[in-house]
Design a protein around this motif. Structure first.
Motif, mmCIF file in Angstrom:
data_model
loop_
_atom_site.group_PDB
_atom_site.id
_atom_site.type_symbol
_atom_site.label_atom_id
_atom_site.label_comp_id
_atom_site.label_asym_id
_atom_site.label_seq_id
_atom_site.Cartn_x
_atom_site.Cartn_y
_atom_site.Cartn_z
ATOM 1 N N ILE A 145 -9.365 -17.954 10.888
ATOM 2 C CA ILE A 145 -9.799 -19.215 11.502
ATOM 3 C C ILE A 145 -11.015 -19.037 12.414
ATOM 4 O O ILE A 145 -11.494 -20.006 12.983
ATOM 5 N N GLN A 146 -11.510 -17.804 12.534
ATOM 6 C CA GLN A 146 -12.690 -17.565 13.363
ATOM 7 C C GLN A 146 -13.934 -18.066 12.633
ATOM 8 O O GLN A 146 -14.136 -17.757 11.463
ATOM 9 N N PRO A 147 -14.776 -18.832 13.319
ATOM 10 C CA PRO A 147 -15.983 -19.338 12.662
ATOM 11 C C PRO A 147 -16.950 -18.188 12.330
ATOM 12 O O PRO A 147 -17.091 -17.234 13.098
ATOM 13 N N ASN A 148 -17.574 -18.285 11.167
ATOM 14 C CA ASN A 148 -18.588 -17.323 10.737
ATOM 15 C C ASN A 148 -18.097 -15.876 10.753
ATOM 16 O O ASN A 148 -18.843 -14.959 11.050
ATOM 17 N N LYS A 149 -16.838 -15.674 10.444
ATOM 18 C CA LYS A 149 -16.250 -14.327 10.443
ATOM 19 C C LYS A 149 -15.925 -13.952 9.007
ATOM 20 O O LYS A 149 -15.239 -14.687 8.302
ATOM 21 N N THR A 150 -16.429 -12.802 8.564
ATOM 22 C CA THR A 150 -16.072 -12.286 7.248
ATOM 23 C C THR A 150 -14.818 -11.453 7.413
ATOM 24 O O THR A 150 -14.754 -10.561 8.269
ATOM 25 N N VAL A 151 -13.813 -11.754 6.625
ATOM 26 C CA VAL A 151 -12.514 -11.103 6.769
ATOM 27 C C VAL A 151 -12.188 -10.325 5.495
ATOM 28 O O VAL A 151 -12.379 -10.833 4.393
ATOM 29 N N GLU A 152 -11.707 -9.105 5.676
ATOM 30 C CA GLU A 152 -11.221 -8.328 4.533
ATOM 31 C C GLU A 152 -10.098 -9.113 3.872
ATOM 32 O O GLU A 152 -9.353 -9.822 4.542
ATOM 33 N N PRO A 153 -9.925 -8.953 2.558
ATOM 34 C CA PRO A 153 -8.819 -9.654 1.886
ATOM 35 C C PRO A 153 -7.465 -9.156 2.412
ATOM 36 O O PRO A 153 -7.324 -7.999 2.803
ATOM 37 N N LEU A 154 -6.489 -10.052 2.395
ATOM 38 C CA LEU A 154 -5.130 -9.698 2.805
ATOM 39 C C LEU A 154 -4.599 -8.619 1.872
ATOM 40 O O LEU A 154 -4.637 -8.762 0.655
ATOM 41 N N THR A 155 -4.089 -7.528 2.455
ATOM 42 C CA THR A 155 -3.575 -6.407 1.673
ATOM 43 C C THR A 155 -2.064 -6.288 1.779
ATOM 44 O O THR A 155 -1.383 -6.043 0.793
ATOM 45 N N ALA A 156 -1.516 -6.458 3.007
ATOM 46 C CA ALA A 156 -0.077 -6.251 3.187
ATOM 47 C C ALA A 156 0.461 -7.109 4.319
ATOM 48 O O ALA A 156 -0.261 -7.481 5.243
ATOM 49 N N ARG A 157 1.762 -7.383 4.216
ATOM 50 C CA ARG A 157 2.479 -8.102 5.272
ATOM 51 C C ARG A 157 3.889 -7.543 5.313
ATOM 52 O O ARG A 157 4.516 -7.336 4.270
ATOM 53 N N VAL A 158 4.392 -7.303 6.507
ATOM 54 C CA VAL A 158 5.765 -6.830 6.671
ATOM 55 C C VAL A 158 6.526 -7.849 7.517
ATOM 56 O O VAL A 158 6.009 -8.360 8.504
ATOM 57 N N VAL A 159 7.752 -8.176 7.079
ATOM 58 C CA VAL A 159 8.626 -9.115 7.781
ATOM 59 C C VAL A 159 9.897 -8.357 8.133
ATOM 60 O O VAL A 159 10.530 -7.769 7.254
ATOM 61 N N TYR A 160 10.250 -8.370 9.424
ATOM 62 C CA TYR A 160 11.380 -7.559 9.893
ATOM 63 C C TYR A 160 12.008 -8.190 11.120
ATOM 64 O O TYR A 160 11.403 -9.030 11.774
ATOM 65 N N SER A 161 13.221 -7.773 11.428
ATOM 66 C CA SER A 161 13.880 -8.210 12.660
ATOM 67 C C SER A 161 13.800 -7.090 13.686
ATOM 68 O O SER A 161 13.811 -5.913 13.338
ATOM 69 N N THR B 208 14.296 -5.230 5.956
ATOM 70 C CA THR B 208 12.856 -5.397 6.138
ATOM 71 C C THR B 208 12.164 -5.485 4.782
ATOM 72 O O THR B 208 12.458 -4.718 3.871
ATOM 73 N N GLU B 209 11.229 -6.422 4.679
ATOM 74 C CA GLU B 209 10.468 -6.570 3.433
ATOM 75 C C GLU B 209 8.985 -6.398 3.694
ATOM 76 O O GLU B 209 8.459 -6.838 4.704
ATOM 77 N N ILE B 210 8.349 -5.719 2.747
ATOM 78 C CA ILE B 210 6.895 -5.549 2.787
ATOM 79 C C ILE B 210 6.339 -6.148 1.514
ATOM 80 O O ILE B 210 6.938 -6.012 0.440
ATOM 81 N N GLU B 211 5.227 -6.846 1.646
ATOM 82 C CA GLU B 211 4.578 -7.435 0.481
ATOM 83 C C GLU B 211 3.157 -6.911 0.409
ATOM 84 O O GLU B 211 2.440 -6.898 1.410
ATOM 85 N N PHE B 212 2.783 -6.462 -0.779
ATOM 86 C CA PHE B 212 1.421 -6.002 -1.027
ATOM 87 C C PHE B 212 0.728 -7.047 -1.878
ATOM 88 O O PHE B 212 1.264 -7.509 -2.889
ATOM 89 N N PHE B 213 -0.486 -7.419 -1.480
ATOM 90 C CA PHE B 213 -1.244 -8.443 -2.169
ATOM 91 C C PHE B 213 -2.270 -7.833 -3.131
ATOM 92 O O PHE B 213 -3.064 -8.555 -3.738
ATOM 93 N N ARG B 214 -2.233 -6.512 -3.240
ATOM 94 C CA ARG B 214 -3.020 -5.766 -4.210
ATOM 95 C C ARG B 214 -2.312 -4.442 -4.437
ATOM 96 O O ARG B 214 -1.425 -4.068 -3.667
ATOM 97 N N ASP B 215 -2.659 -3.728 -5.468
ATOM 98 C CA ASP B 215 -2.056 -2.419 -5.720
ATOM 99 C C ASP B 215 -2.463 -1.458 -4.609
ATOM 100 O O ASP B 215 -3.603 -1.504 -4.125
ATOM 101 N N VAL B 216 -1.528 -0.594 -4.206
ATOM 102 C CA VAL B 216 -1.779 0.409 -3.171
ATOM 103 C C VAL B 216 -1.203 1.746 -3.647
ATOM 104 O O VAL B 216 -0.587 1.822 -4.702
ATOM 105 N N LYS B 217 -1.397 2.786 -2.831
ATOM 106 C CA LYS B 217 -0.797 4.091 -3.119
ATOM 107 C C LYS B 217 0.037 4.511 -1.916
ATOM 108 O O LYS B 217 -0.420 4.439 -0.781
ATOM 109 N N ILE B 218 1.256 4.939 -2.196
ATOM 110 C CA ILE B 218 2.148 5.455 -1.156
ATOM 111 C C ILE B 218 2.744 6.749 -1.682
ATOM 112 O O ILE B 218 3.294 6.776 -2.786
ATOM 113 N N GLY B 219 2.622 7.814 -0.904
ATOM 114 C CA GLY B 219 3.161 9.100 -1.332
ATOM 115 C C GLY B 219 2.554 9.575 -2.633
ATOM 116 O O GLY B 219 3.230 10.215 -3.435
#
Length: 190
Positions: free
Chosen positions: A47-63, A91-102
């Motif tokens: 929501i920042q004006p004139n700000k270029t933002v990297e694409p969303l890659t990951a989100r984690v939802v947890y208690s 806990t859930e993690i969502e990736f919005f693009r392919d990633v590498k883990i381990g």
């Protein structure tokens, strides 16, 4: 006069009906849900004006369970027993693009995070079973990857279990998990 009487009657009837249909909301959870993004603060950056933002890659939802004077590791979170990495729903993690883990390619999508904790390392587990409460029905056959992560000790205690992402460089970021005196980083590659 009749109109005023009927208007008053309608108001009283509406208030009585509303009281009967009132919904009692559940109390505030002792371990409230939280969410973290990579890039960090992604929704705010958008929501920042004139700000270029990297694409969303990951989100984690947890208690976020609280320490509340309890001994966390070795008691509340039992050594060697699968833990849901938080409280309540797993806990859930969502990736919005392919990633590498381990060293393994992880396809974009939603996964559940678990961990096996001990004093020297946490084995962080990515699992395909989602929308599950706790770790009671954990099924190792649905694991995608397991990664051993070093435990670092911190002098300042973290009262509420916390997760956040941190950028390492253009090709890697970490999921940082902290509670009590322990901090663990799960490296995630792009």
């Amino acid at each position: 006069m009749k109109q005023l009487f009927f208007t008053g009657l309608i108001i009283v009837f509406s208030m009585a009906l509303q009281a009967q249909n009132g919904t009692k909301m559940p109390p505030l959870d002792k371990s409230p849900m939280d969410m973290s993004y990579y890039p960090v603060n992604y929704p705010i950056l958008r929501i920042q004006p004139n700000k270029t933002v990297e694409p969303l890659t990951a989100r984690v939802v947890y208690s976020r369970p609280q320490k509340n004077g309890r001994k966390v590791f070795g008691e509340l979170v039992e050594d060697g027993k699968v833990w849901r990495l938080g409280a309540n729903e797993a806990t859930e993690i969502e990736f919005f693009r392919d990633v590498k883990i381990g060293g393994k390619k992880i396809k974009k999508g939603r996964y559940t995070l678990y961990a096996l904790e001990n004093k020297e390392k946490w084995t962080v587990i990515l699992n395909t079973e989602t929308d599950i409460w706790g770790a009671f029905k954990y099924d190792a056959a649905k694991d995608v990857v397991r990664v051993d992560c070093t435990v670092y000790r911190q002098a300042e205690l973290t009262e509420a279990f916390s997760m956040m992402f941190e950028k390492v460089n253009d090709k890697q970021f970490n999921l940082v998990m902290a509670w009590d005196d322990e901090v663990v980083r799960l490296p995630i590659g792009l």
